[in-house]
Write an enzyme that holds these catalytic residues in place. Structure first.
Site, PDB file in Angstrom:
ATOM      1  N   GLY A  71       0.826  -1.211   0.000  1.00 44.20           N
ATOM      2  CA  GLY A  71       0.000   0.000   0.000  1.00 44.20           C
ATOM      3  C   GLY A  71       0.855   1.253   0.000  1.00 44.20           C
ATOM      4  O   GLY A  71       1.885   1.303   0.652  1.00 44.20           O
TER       5      GLY A  71
ATOM      6  N   THR B  56       5.023   1.157   6.272  1.00 41.64           N
ATOM      7  CA  THR B  56       3.605   0.888   6.459  1.00 41.64           C
ATOM      8  C   THR B  56       3.039   1.889   7.448  1.00 41.64           C
ATOM      9  O   THR B  56       3.636   2.144   8.480  1.00 41.64           O
ATOM     10  CB  THR B  56       3.297  -0.539   6.965  1.00 41.64           C
TER      11      THR B  56
ATOM     12  N   ASP C 249       0.562   1.290   9.145  1.00 38.75           N
ATOM     13  CA  ASP C 249      -0.005   0.499  10.251  1.00 38.75           C
ATOM     14  C   ASP C 249       0.945   0.370  11.441  1.00 38.75           C
ATOM     15  O   ASP C 249       0.511   0.011  12.534  1.00 38.75           O
ATOM     16  CB  ASP C 249      -0.372  -0.907   9.758  1.00 38.75           C
TER      17      ASP C 249
ATOM     18  N   LEU D  58      -7.147   8.971   2.839  1.00 41.29           N
ATOM     19  CA  LEU D  58      -6.559  10.286   3.127  1.00 41.29           C
ATOM     20  C   LEU D  58      -5.518  10.147   4.229  1.00 41.29           C
ATOM     21  O   LEU D  58      -4.540  10.887   4.278  1.00 41.29           O
ATOM     22  CB  LEU D  58      -7.622  11.297   3.539  1.00 41.29           C
TER      23      LEU D  58
END
Lengths: 398, 398
Positions: free
Chosen positions: B15, B143, B145, B297
């Site tokens: 991503g 990432t 995350d 976003l």
């Protein structure tokens, strides 16, 4: 010239914006300059409601932090959804308002809001005249929807537009991380006027573009929409579509409430337009989608305020105070464009009744109806308001 | 020391983030400093896919615009969802990769991604060794995350966290424009790890707070959730709840897919968790809600990049190039915190296998399980990464 001597009252009304408190700041700092005329400065707590309950906040001119209002989203002094009835239908409310004004010797009144709020000033001002209470009442225009007439723009719109353009750029670039992207549906505010959605046109300045921009001024046809996104996606393997929340069908019904969408998905209360269109595409065309409801981030975003707008908002408020001191009342202050390049404006006043309850739609010359897109003329309109090149994300290009 | 002489290849995977291209920039500018060792610098088009199709982009060291990579969201050189099988199961792919490396004399390989991507480097590096092809392969962690082990943070997380905190502040202030607000549900990314949702804890630094922060590390119970939001709203007339998209029930099922939500609303495909929770509240409690899917976003926002992160991302990439030149291979470069105040880090390498396919959850010490909230210890962790005071919205307070 003999000036009214007394205190000033400022109030906020309607939906918040990221820049409404900038208007407040401009009023306050100008008022503090005229201490021979304006003695104390107050703000209403939660608008008219605070007025009825006699809840006012005195503004401290020595507060060093006051400048932080420029970066404060939301209506700092509080807003409300109170709709003032006519004098005939609600005498008591008018009497209470007048009593509060008298009690605090308010002789300057500034009300900051959209067209409903201008109507409130109109009614209060008329009532004061009827009762021979001298008070100069001025409207400070505010709405991200940009749907107020007689002004180059409404305070709140440029910053919201800037956020939308940059968000659309970010979404575009994210989607282009993959060779095969998705159909991206970005939903902006705008029930009846397409100014916010139209702003995405300015992605073109950075050499990229949205594929379709749907504004509520143009009837929305679902089958035509599906045909268009299918063609675009099949050709490019990416699509970016901007939709105003208030799109309507040929019968004038809001699309997000129409049976054509509800029948397939059941529940009206679930979400807005973008999510329903995205699901429709996935179900009917089998193409992957993403939806983005920019929601109130577009009215509350404070990390990328338009500096051009900020400056004008402060100066417009200062102008309002100076006009009121001169004796002007029952007017709204508005912005007139003198030139686009360089961007120059002058300030004027218009009768409050000319703005109250009026709605200004996106001009025909800005709408490319056949292509569901926005014309080049719109760039000249909006580009100066978002700080031009400086306001847009300066990303790397191939 | 005898160095490998040849070309460098950089690739992006997984991503996108708003700062992945900053890692690329750091690699490139360091590589250009070692022209006696590293001759040409290439980037893969769309990651491994570009490698298989022999589609590489040569980076021009004289390109004055290259610095704009620092403000460019998305994976500029292209990402892909390609998952490399084991050598035994897909010899052809490995042969193709090796051929492309040989053809372009690639002796330095940097792959920028999350734990899947680290696994890819692991496999490719092993295959090169097996075939006696000398190439130093390094992983650049990425990432939003923040779920990679052995590093103080993953590149991408601080900027995303900063966006979440400021957005939550904006939503809070907007809601407090009215005396009676709503129950606001803000949904962050994070399927299994609660780092992103936890970031909203830092609103406290500005004197305001979210009422509840739900992370996927803790089992989510819908009835308990409804009881809590009802109590909070009845008391305060406002509520702000942050939820990780990946909340699960006691059976380990994702909440947004469970029958308890679907039964009432029908359609699985309609939206994520926040919209469903918001509708559940409205239907069961009769309280007005708003939902916010921050969606991509949070990974693409480029208007408020953490300067602390940007600097570290560049330096970490530079360190990676220097280590590779020294002969290091099959490692990932990571960040070790030396001190929190002032924030100081050092860079280290860890075996790529130690990061590949691992997941780092939010530490127990950061979770206040009983209150569905985050502990004060977490502030010490995150605050330095988001530029401290400078990174947060500096709004006006009563």
């Amino acid at each position: 010239m003999k000036h009214l001597i007394g205190n000033l009252l400022y109030g906020q009304s309607g939906g918040p914006t990221s820049i409404i408190n900038t208007s407040a700041y401009g009023i306050f700092i100008e008022a503090f300059k005229h201490q021979d005329i304006i003695k104390d400065v107050y703000a209403m707590n939660y608008g008219i409601k605070g007025l009825l309950l006699d809840k006012l906040t005195k503004i401290d001119k020595d507060d060093k932090d006051l400048k932080k209002l420029l970066n404060t989203p939301g209506s700092f002094y509080g807003s409300n959804r109170f709709k003032l009835k006519s004098y005939k239908d609600d005498k008591k409310t008018y009497e209470k308002i007048l009593n509060t004004f008298k009690k605090h010797n308010i002789r300057y009144f500034f009300y900051n809001g959209g067209n409903d709020s201008m109507d409130t000033i109109h009614k209060i001002g008329d009532y004061f005249k009827l009762n021979n209470y001298e008070c100069n009442c001025i409207g400070i225009i505010k709405t991200i929807d940009n749907d107020l007439p007689h002004t180059d723009f409404s305070i709140g719109y440029p910053t919201a537009a800037k956020f939308i353009i940059n968000s659309a750029i970010e979404i575009y670039l994210d989607d282009h991380s993959y060779e095969e992207g998705r159909i991206n549906i970005v939903e902006t505010m705008g029930r009846n006027a397409g100014w916010l959605a139209a702003s995405a046109k300015l992605m073109e300045i950075k050499g990229i573009k949205a594929d379709l921009i749907y504004v509520p001024e143009i009837i929305f046809d679902i089958d035509d929409f599906l045909d268009r996104v299918k063609d675009i996606y099949n050709k490019n393997k990416h699509a970016l579509v901007i939709v105003s929340e208030g799109l309507k069908n040929k019968d004038g019904e809001f699309i997000f409430q129409t049976n054509s969408l509800l029948d397939s998905f059941g529940h009206n209360q679930l979400g807005g337009l973008s999510i329903k269109l995205a699901n429709l595409i996935t179900n009917k065309l089998g193409i992957k989608t993403r939806y983005y409801e920019l929601s109130l981030l577009q009215r509350a975003n404070s990390t990328s305020i338009s500096k051009t707008e900020q400056k004008i908002a402060i100066n417009l408020s200062k102008f309002a105070v100076k006009e009121a001191i001169k004796g002007v009342t029952q007017k709204a202050v508005v912005i007139k464009r003198v030139s686009s390049n360089p961007y120059k404006v002058k300030f004027e006043t218009v009768d409050i009744g000319e703005i109250a309850n009026q709605e200004r739609y996106l001009d025909d010359k800005y709408i490319d109806k056949d292509n569901h897109y926005i014309t080049d003329k719109f760039v000249e309109y909006l580009y100066p308001l978002i700080d031009k090149e400086k306001g847009l994300l300066d990303f790397y290009k191939k």
